[in-house]
Design an enzyme around this catalytic site. Structure first.
Site, PDB file in Angstrom:
ATOM      1  N   CYS A   1       0.816  -1.228   0.000  1.00  0.00           N
ATOM      2  CA  CYS A   1       0.000   0.000   0.000  1.00  0.00           C
ATOM      3  C   CYS A   1       0.844   1.270   0.000  1.00  0.00           C
ATOM      4  O   CYS A   1       0.328   2.352  -0.275  1.00  0.00           O
ATOM      5  CB  CYS A   1      -0.953  -0.006   1.190  1.00  0.00           C
TER       6      CYS A   1
ATOM      7  N   ASN B   1     -10.059   0.249   0.089  1.00  0.00           N
ATOM      8  CA  ASN B   1      -8.597   0.343   0.037  1.00  0.00           C
ATOM      9  C   ASN B   1      -8.117  -0.238  -1.293  1.00  0.00           C
ATOM     10  O   ASN B   1      -8.191  -1.441  -1.510  1.00  0.00           O
ATOM     11  CB  ASN B   1      -8.008  -0.436   1.227  1.00  0.00           C
TER      12      ASN B   1
ATOM     13  N   HIS C   1      -3.244   7.634   2.123  1.00  0.00           N
ATOM     14  CA  HIS C   1      -3.665   6.293   1.709  1.00  0.00           C
ATOM     15  C   HIS C   1      -4.991   5.977   2.398  1.00  0.00           C
ATOM     16  O   HIS C   1      -5.207   6.342   3.555  1.00  0.00           O
ATOM     17  CB  HIS C   1      -2.595   5.275   2.112  1.00  0.00           C
TER      18      HIS C   1
HETATM   19  N1  COA Z   1     -18.303  -8.029   9.619  1.00  0.00           N
HETATM   20  C1  COA Z   1     -18.759  -8.299  10.849  1.00  0.00           C
HETATM   21  N2  COA Z   1     -17.958  -8.614  11.874  1.00  0.00           N
HETATM   22  C2  COA Z   1     -16.635  -8.645  11.637  1.00  0.00           C
HETATM   23  C3  COA Z   1     -16.089  -8.381  10.367  1.00  0.00           C
HETATM   24  C4  COA Z   1     -16.993  -8.056   9.337  1.00  0.00           C
HETATM   25  N3  COA Z   1     -16.573  -7.761   8.090  1.00  0.00           N
HETATM   26  N4  COA Z   1     -14.744  -8.471  10.446  1.00  0.00           N
HETATM   27  C5  COA Z   1     -14.450  -8.801  11.715  1.00  0.00           C
HETATM   28  N5  COA Z   1     -15.595  -8.919  12.436  1.00  0.00           N
HETATM   29  C6  COA Z   1     -15.708  -9.259  13.846  1.00  0.00           C
HETATM   30  C7  COA Z   1     -14.558 -10.044  14.346  1.00  0.00           C
HETATM   31  O1  COA Z   1     -14.708 -11.415  14.052  1.00  0.00           O
HETATM   32  C8  COA Z   1     -14.591  -9.738  15.821  1.00  0.00           C
HETATM   33  O2  COA Z   1     -15.564 -10.550  16.413  1.00  0.00           O
HETATM   34  P1  COA Z   1     -15.292 -11.250  17.840  1.00  0.00           P
HETATM   35  O3  COA Z   1     -15.099 -10.085  18.787  1.00  0.00           O
HETATM   36  O4  COA Z   1     -16.538 -12.017  18.060  1.00  0.00           O
HETATM   37  O5  COA Z   1     -14.061 -12.062  17.652  1.00  0.00           O
HETATM   38  C9  COA Z   1     -15.098  -8.304  15.887  1.00  0.00           C
HETATM   39  O6  COA Z   1     -15.717  -8.065  14.611  1.00  0.00           O
HETATM   40  C10 COA Z   1     -14.019  -7.284  16.116  1.00  0.00           C
HETATM   41  O7  COA Z   1     -12.941  -7.533  15.248  1.00  0.00           O
HETATM   42  P2  COA Z   1     -11.639  -6.695  15.298  1.00  0.00           P
HETATM   43  O8  COA Z   1     -10.666  -7.208  14.278  1.00  0.00           O
HETATM   44  O9  COA Z   1     -11.159  -6.519  16.701  1.00  0.00           O
HETATM   45  O10 COA Z   1     -12.195  -5.265  14.797  1.00  0.00           O
HETATM   46  P3  COA Z   1     -11.451  -3.896  14.738  1.00  0.00           P
HETATM   47  O11 COA Z   1     -12.259  -2.875  15.420  1.00  0.00           O
HETATM   48  O12 COA Z   1      -9.977  -4.000  15.050  1.00  0.00           O
HETATM   49  O13 COA Z   1     -11.548  -3.548  13.181  1.00  0.00           O
HETATM   50  C11 COA Z   1     -10.285  -3.543  11.146  1.00  0.00           C
HETATM   51  C12 COA Z   1     -10.923  -4.396  12.230  1.00  0.00           C
HETATM   52  C13 COA Z   1      -9.635  -4.479  10.134  1.00  0.00           C
HETATM   53  C14 COA Z   1     -11.358  -2.711  10.468  1.00  0.00           C
HETATM   54  C15 COA Z   1      -9.225  -2.618  11.778  1.00  0.00           C
HETATM   55  O14 COA Z   1      -8.392  -3.334  12.640  1.00  0.00           O
HETATM   56  C16 COA Z   1      -8.371  -1.931  10.755  1.00  0.00           C
HETATM   57  O15 COA Z   1      -8.849  -1.183   9.921  1.00  0.00           O
HETATM   58  N6  COA Z   1      -7.048  -2.134  10.844  1.00  0.00           N
HETATM   59  C17 COA Z   1      -6.124  -1.529   9.910  1.00  0.00           C
HETATM   60  C18 COA Z   1      -6.155  -2.317   8.672  1.00  0.00           C
HETATM   61  C19 COA Z   1      -5.396  -1.681   7.581  1.00  0.00           C
HETATM   62  O16 COA Z   1      -5.169  -0.497   7.583  1.00  0.00           O
HETATM   63  N7  COA Z   1      -5.027  -2.507   6.621  1.00  0.00           N
HETATM   64  C20 COA Z   1      -4.448  -2.107   5.413  1.00  0.00           C
HETATM   65  C21 COA Z   1      -3.131  -1.510   5.602  1.00  0.00           C
HETATM   66  S1  COA Z   1      -2.557  -1.036   4.052  1.00  0.00           S
END
Ligand code: COA
Length: 324
Positions: A114, A281, A251
């Site tokens: 990215c 993204n 980004h």
């Molecule tokens: N729909 C519904 N529930 C979802 C889901 C979806 N698409 N994806 C994950 N969940 C659930 C998980 O299973 C978890 O459930 P649990 O608590 O029962 O285990 C819960 O939602 C929370 O998941 P978590 O991963 O802790 O959520 P979060 O608040 O950290 O958000 C992201 C996840 C990926 C949105 C976040 O961490 C993020 O944006 N990180 C940066 C990613 C990034 O920038 N990547 C690219 C870099 S170039």
């Protein structure tokens, strides 16, 4: 003789097909509410089989050249940032070079996930300053839909496809205050964190895909810390304060990260270009796509100072400060 690079034109291409969060929720245990609240994403564009990284990159490059008023004859080199090339080789850049009818100069791909567009901009800027080229197409083109596990709700909802491009050309002499110029680029990597965001296997081939894996919360934590440092670095090197920045073109990985960076710079929300709601993204394509949109609709005007930043798999990250 001192010379520097000027960003002369920018263009983008988005696949025709739009997939909304509700569309995904039909086959996946997710919801529009979860996706939009956690990420800011409402929809993404998904490529069909004809919309390859080379096809989309060529379309974006043509738009950038048009906007720059430049012809293919002025292109000395093509650099494509992509993690989803159509083939292992030839490079996507060589395919794009041929599609544009360019028969001289260099063409190569660059892999920094990215952060790829910032990396490619840094390389092109350095080559222009060194006198190795006078006109370079810098392209980010990605087809992440082909490396996603569409059954994994924790990753597949986050990404989309698309391409963006800029045309850089050389200007003789030192940078003069207020004049268009790529002022600085800073790129970083820390391979110790290679396993928090990676693709396991081959890329870009529908019949033999590797798939993307991510520890979302770890990536989130690194993004907030490293992007803030990259932004401070850009300001310090240019002896500028936060108030000098007209636009942040970040980004587009997560709306909460984008908002945190805007806040850190003290920028009003309308000075931060956001496309994540519509594009999701698009990895190396996200910054030039956002830039193309905001320049195209007249928000970003000539003479304004634009700060770009990105973090991605590697980990890689970086920033670029450009006066348009
Ligand atoms: N729909 C519904 N529930 C979802 C889901 C979806 N698409 N994806 C994950 N969940 C659930 C998980 O299973 C978890 O459930 P649990 O608590 O029962 O285990 C819960 O939602 C929370 O998941 P978590 O991963 O802790 O959520 P979060 O608040 O950290 O958000 C992201 C996840 C990926 C949105 C976040 O961490 C993020 O944006 N990180 C940066 C990613 C990034 O920038 N990547 C690219 C870099 S170039």
């Amino acid at each position: 003789m001192t010379r520097h690079a000027v960003l002369a034109g920018v263009g983008g291409y988005l696949p025709k097909r739009v997939v909304t969060n509700d569309d995904l929720a039909r086959t996946l245990d997710t919801s529009d509410e979860w996706i939009s609240e956690r990420t800011g994403i409402r929809q993404r564009h998904i490529a069909d089989e004809t919309e390859t990284a080379a096809f989309m990159g060529a379309a974006a490059a043509e738009a950038a050249l048009r906007r720059a008023g430049a012809g293919a004859g002025e292109v000395d080199g093509v650099i494509v940032a992509t993690s989803t090339p159509d083939q292992a080789f030839p490079a996507t850049a060589a395919r794009i070079q041929a599609a544009l009818g360019i028969t001289r100069g260099f063409a190569f791909d660059l892999a920094a996930a990215c952060s790829g567009f910032i990396y490619a901009l840094a390389v092109a800027d350095g080559m222009i300053r060194a006198g190795q080229a006078s006109g370079i197409l810098v392209i980010g083109s990605e087809v992440y839909s082909r490396i996603l596990d569409w059954r994994d709700r924790t990753t597949c909802v986050l990404f989309g496809d698309g391409a963006g491009a800029v045309f850089l050309h050389a200007a003789e002499g030192p940078v003069t205050p207020g004049a268009p110029a790529v002022l600085s680029t800073h790129i970083h990597a820390d391979g110790r964190y290679g396993d928090i965001l990676y693709v396991d296997g081959a890329v870009g081939q529908p019949d033999r895909p590797g798939t993307l894996a991510m520890n979302g919360s770890a990536v989130f934590r690194h993004a907030v810390v490293n992007l803030a440092a990259a932004v401070e670095e850009a300001l310090a090197v240019n002896h500028l304060d936060r108030a000098s920045i007209d636009w942040l073109v970040p980004h587009q990985a997560n709306r909460r990260i984008i908002d945190a960076m805007g806040k850190k710079l003290g920028l009003a929300p309308e000075r931060v270009v956001v496309t994540i709601d519509r594009h999701a993204n698009t990895s190396a394509a996200s910054i030039p796509l956002a830039l193309a949109e905001a320049v195209g609709d007249g928000r970003i005007r000539p003479g304004q100072l634009v700060l770009m930043e990105a973090l991605g798999g590697g980990l890689t990250w970086g920033s670029a400060l450009v006066r348009l």
